[in-house]
Design a protein around this motif. Sequence first.
Motif, mmCIF file in Angstrom:
data_model
loop_
_atom_site.group_PDB
_atom_site.id
_atom_site.type_symbol
_atom_site.label_atom_id
_atom_site.label_comp_id
_atom_site.label_asym_id
_atom_site.label_seq_id
_atom_site.Cartn_x
_atom_site.Cartn_y
_atom_site.Cartn_z
ATOM 1 N N ALA A 108 0.841 -1.189 0.000
ATOM 2 C CA ALA A 108 0.000 0.000 0.000
ATOM 3 C C ALA A 108 0.881 1.246 0.000
ATOM 4 O O ALA A 108 1.971 1.247 0.579
ATOM 5 N N PRO A 109 0.429 2.341 -0.624
ATOM 6 C CA PRO A 109 1.217 3.582 -0.621
ATOM 7 C C PRO A 109 1.575 4.066 0.779
ATOM 8 O O PRO A 109 2.678 4.576 1.006
ATOM 9 N N SER A 110 0.665 3.901 1.721
ATOM 10 C CA SER A 110 0.953 4.348 3.091
ATOM 11 C C SER A 110 2.099 3.547 3.706
ATOM 12 O O SER A 110 2.938 4.095 4.442
ATOM 13 N N ASP A 136 -3.124 3.689 -7.131
ATOM 14 C CA ASP A 136 -3.711 2.732 -6.191
ATOM 15 C C ASP A 136 -5.236 2.813 -6.263
ATOM 16 O O ASP A 136 -5.843 3.807 -5.861
ATOM 17 N N LYS A 137 -5.858 1.762 -6.762
ATOM 18 C CA LYS A 137 -7.304 1.756 -6.973
ATOM 19 C C LYS A 137 -8.053 0.921 -5.935
ATOM 20 O O LYS A 137 -9.270 0.785 -6.025
ATOM 21 N N ARG A 138 -7.324 0.339 -5.006
ATOM 22 C CA ARG A 138 -7.987 -0.555 -4.056
ATOM 23 C C ARG A 138 -8.908 0.253 -3.132
ATOM 24 O O ARG A 138 -8.587 1.383 -2.741
ATOM 25 N N ALA A 139 -10.015 -0.345 -2.786
ATOM 26 C CA ALA A 139 -10.985 0.297 -1.886
ATOM 27 C C ALA A 139 -10.897 -0.354 -0.518
ATOM 28 O O ALA A 139 -10.655 -1.559 -0.396
ATOM 29 N N ASP A 140 -11.078 0.451 0.486
ATOM 30 C CA ASP A 140 -11.043 -0.062 1.856
ATOM 31 C C ASP A 140 -12.318 -0.868 2.104
ATOM 32 O O ASP A 140 -13.425 -0.334 2.078
#
Length: 383
Positions: free
Chosen positions: A122-124, A162-166
């Motif tokens: 993840a970017p974070s 980043d296209k992922r959804a929480d």
Amino acid sequence: MELFTDSSGSAFGGCASNAYYIKQKLYCGCNFSSTVGTVSSHVSRGSTRTRKGPTVFSTSDLKFESNKLLTASISPNTSDTYETAVRSFDQFRSSHGHAIVWPPSLNGICNFIAYLSVRGYAPSTVKSYIFGIAIKCKMLNITDNTQNFIIKKMLIGMERLDKRADSRLPITPQILDKLISLLPSVCLSQYETLLFSGLFSLAYFGFFRIGELVVNKSLAHYHTLSLDDFRFLENNVSINLKFSKTDQLGKGSLIIIPSINSHNLNTRLIVTLRLSGQQKSVWLVGSSIIKHAFVHARRSVDGVNLGLERIKTTIWWQGKSGMRICEIIPKVKHLLTFEEPPQVLVFHCGGNDIGQKVSCVLGHDILKVIDCLRVLLPQSKFV
């Protein structure tokens, strides 16, 4: 700047005799002489009090104090994150042909970011890793290539791609009620059910982090809530929060949760805290296993009470090497001359009787011991 390393050269590895050396092995200062000049007794404005003790200190003393101050400036969780970042970066450089040198090259950092992106980080997470590398560069007082324009743009690019959804959903009052209603099916006792019920309700209505309510790290129980931190009023619950993620210095803050008619938070917390407020004792009686367990507990962070003081529980260890099953009852009678009966009696015995008695006879003797214990300790639970 200088850097303490272990025998393998790891900046964050190894061990030292003092607890302050466990995480960050860095200290400030350079060109120390063997001693430092006299420290003025006027240490602060308006103070003329003379400091007791020496006014000349050795280099090692000042290095130790500098290291202690640096270590205390970073929380344990943050320190763990930085350590993981540096370790992962070094592993990447070792496996991909980059020299493990400090300061790291711009090309090495760029490739590390690309590597983490390809692996689906993840970017974070990538940002925290790069920040960990930056912190080490700052500690070493060397060039910090993580602040380069290219690095910053790569991190921005990761966020945009980043296209992922929480997938996590917030807890609603309906979900909270459902969770609490299912607790009797998974908890081992009524006390445990009430404990988790109070915990879930408190976390939900007070917006508490998990680390503010329960022990999750060594020595963290000094920061978590205790019985004395609660005050129950007619229309609200006030809570003295001693420590939080946004209050690393432990100045404390007062949290007030108003009563909500549809959710009986006060009742849940009052019942839970009253149960936890009762002083409880546990006796551990048995052979050498109990004895050795006591020695281990005494050396552990939580101590001989295994950290259970926070729920007002004490443990009395009574281990004797070679104890036989016939010695349990005399031992318990002797203990009762000194203490009130315990809420829980844990006894571990019989191993030394194996081979000395026929199995059926030993089983019969154990049952007789349990029957006698029920007479001696009618209100106690046996384990």
